[in-house]
Design an enzyme around this catalytic site. Sequence first.
Site, short mmCIF file in Angstrom:
data_model
loop_
_atom_site.label_atom_id
_atom_site.label_comp_id
_atom_site.label_asym_id
_atom_site.label_seq_id
_atom_site.Cartn_x
_atom_site.Cartn_y
_atom_site.Cartn_z
N HIS A 148 -6.63 -24.57 8.41
CA HIS A 148 -8.36 -24.29 8.60
C HIS A 148 -7.98 -25.96 9.78
CE1 HIS A 148 -12.17 -24.31 9.04
NE2 HIS A 148 -12.54 -25.75 8.24
N PRO A 149 -8.86 -26.42 10.75
CA PRO A 149 -9.24 -25.25 11.45
C PRO A 149 -7.93 -24.50 12.46
CG PRO A 149 -9.77 -27.80 11.97
CD PRO A 149 -8.89 -27.59 11.19
#
Length: 100
Positions: A80-81
């Site tokens: 992430h991200p």
Amino acid sequence: RAEKEGWSLGKSQGSFRANSKALAEGEGAGIAKVLYNKDTGKVVAVHIIGIHAADLIQECANAVAAGTTVKELSMMVHTHPTLCEVLDEAFKGAVGMSAH
């Protein structure tokens, strides 16, 4: 193919509209759909429509070639991200887990 070969087809989907990276790029439209053998969990096909689909499909092509299951893929790290979280959502959904 599933019906002809006598196995059940499963489907799970991830969405770009809930993905931070896609939204930051202004590209929230799109999906990743994973088709898998419900009996074995093996991935048989993946459809990706959205930003960088050509890059994201590599993980899926390797999974199909190696006979990887959705359970195995659901336990792998999708950072992430990044856009690969869309695939993570689909893999986890296939085994009844939530990505969020």
